[in-house]
Design a protein around this motif. Structure first.
Motif, short mmCIF file in Angstrom:
data_model
loop_
_atom_site.label_atom_id
_atom_site.label_comp_id
_atom_site.label_asym_id
_atom_site.label_seq_id
_atom_site.Cartn_x
_atom_site.Cartn_y
_atom_site.Cartn_z
N THR A 3 0.85 -1.20 0.00
CA THR A 3 0.00 0.00 0.00
C THR A 3 0.88 1.25 0.00
O THR A 3 2.02 1.22 0.49
N GLU A 4 0.33 2.34 -0.51
CA GLU A 4 1.07 3.61 -0.53
C GLU A 4 1.40 4.05 0.89
O GLU A 4 2.49 4.56 1.15
N GLU A 5 0.46 3.84 1.78
CA GLU A 5 0.66 4.24 3.18
C GLU A 5 1.87 3.53 3.78
O GLU A 5 2.75 4.15 4.36
N ARG A 6 1.94 2.22 3.61
CA ARG A 6 3.06 1.45 4.15
C ARG A 6 4.36 1.80 3.46
O ARG A 6 5.43 1.79 4.08
N ASP B 235 -8.94 -1.19 6.91
CA ASP B 235 -9.08 0.03 6.09
C ASP B 235 -10.32 -0.06 5.21
O ASP B 235 -11.10 0.90 5.11
N LYS C 126 5.41 4.52 2.69
CA LYS C 126 6.02 5.73 3.27
C LYS C 126 7.04 5.35 4.32
O LYS C 126 7.99 6.09 4.57
#
Ligand code: ARG
Length: 254
Positions: free
Chosen positions: A101-104, A149, A106
């Motif tokens: 995921t994009e969040e992870r 999520d 980061k």
């Protein structure tokens, strides 16, 4: 004596305060083993058989390490602690069905995926099987997952209950404490088969995701080595073979 004692105290304090040393590829290679963490409560991907960690992902990592001439030193900890622990350099990699995921991304880096899957609704007879039927329903999910999520994005859900382990969310569905459980589609399939008397059934796939190994952000050489090993396992048919052992089908990304 007192000097030794205070030295020991100082050393202990230093260990507690300083993060464990980050291990780059050269250090790992030289040590002969890679330290990898998983959860151990997510069959058929990672679970305990007695005191032995086993499952599709455990076999995949052991095979990747063998390609790299390494042994695996396994650690098990709660799923929600894995990413934070990678950031603190507690181990070299984590393989526990993390979706990319994009969040992870980061805070950590991902290798290439070892399987492709998605989040699916599981219910009991008469329960909601579609996303649109989840309005006014109680949804059970594992904490810190992409299922949590997804559940939080369902419009009009009555409540999203989070559980430390995915198997707790499954139990909550079986005992009627939640109306629906959102989990991986292969975990769902296996749970439906294993709990025949509970009358579980699978519903709609809410989203798809690619699942990969997690490494510390910027540990590029380690990531590249793991990718190389994974590519070799794909090319020589090992990955497919491991998949068929646990799922009777090929779940690797096509
Ligand atoms: N695939 C989901 C995610 O990326 C769930 C993974 C849960 N893994 C586990 N070992 N319990 O968040």
């Amino acid at each position: 004596m007192r000097v030794i004692h205070s030295l020991a105290v100082a050393f202990g304090l230093a260990c507690a305060v300083l993060p464990a040393q980050a291990r780059d590829w050269a250090t790992i290679k030289q040590s002969g083993s890679i330290v990898v963490a998983s959860e151990g409560a997510y069959a058929p991907f990672n679970y305990f058989q007695g005191s032995t960690l086993t499952g599709y992902e455990i076999d995949v990592m052991n095979a990747m390490a063998a390609k790299l001439g390494l042994k695996v030193e396994w650690r098990a900890l709660g799923f929600d602690a894995l990413i934070a622990s990678i950031r603190q350099d507690r181990f070299d990699a984590a393989i526990a069905s993390h979706g990319i995921t994009e969040e992870r991304q980061k805070s950590v880096d991902f290798t290439n995926p070892h399987y492709c899957s998605g989040g699916q609704i599981v219910t009991k007879a008469g329960g909601p099987t579609k996303g649109s039927e989840l309005a006014n329903k109680v949804i059970g999910v594992q904490l810190a997952t992409t299922y949590a999520d997804a559940a939080k994005k369902v419009t009009g859900a009555k409540e999203v209950k989070t559980f430390p382990k995915d198997t707790d969310a499954q139990q909550a569905l079986i005992s009627g404490r939640v109306d629906a459980w959102v989990t991986d589609r292969f975990v769902a399939k296996s749970a439906v088969e294993k709990n025949a008397s509970a009358g579980l059934k699978t519903g709609e796939l809410l989203f798809v995701e690619r699942i990969a190994t997690v490494v510390r952000k910027g540990n590029n050489e380690l990531r590249d080595q793991l990718n190389k090993a994974l590519a070799e396992l794909k090319a020589d048919g090992t990955l497919k073979k491991i998949s068929e052992k646990y799922f009777k089908e090929d779940i690797t990304c096509q």
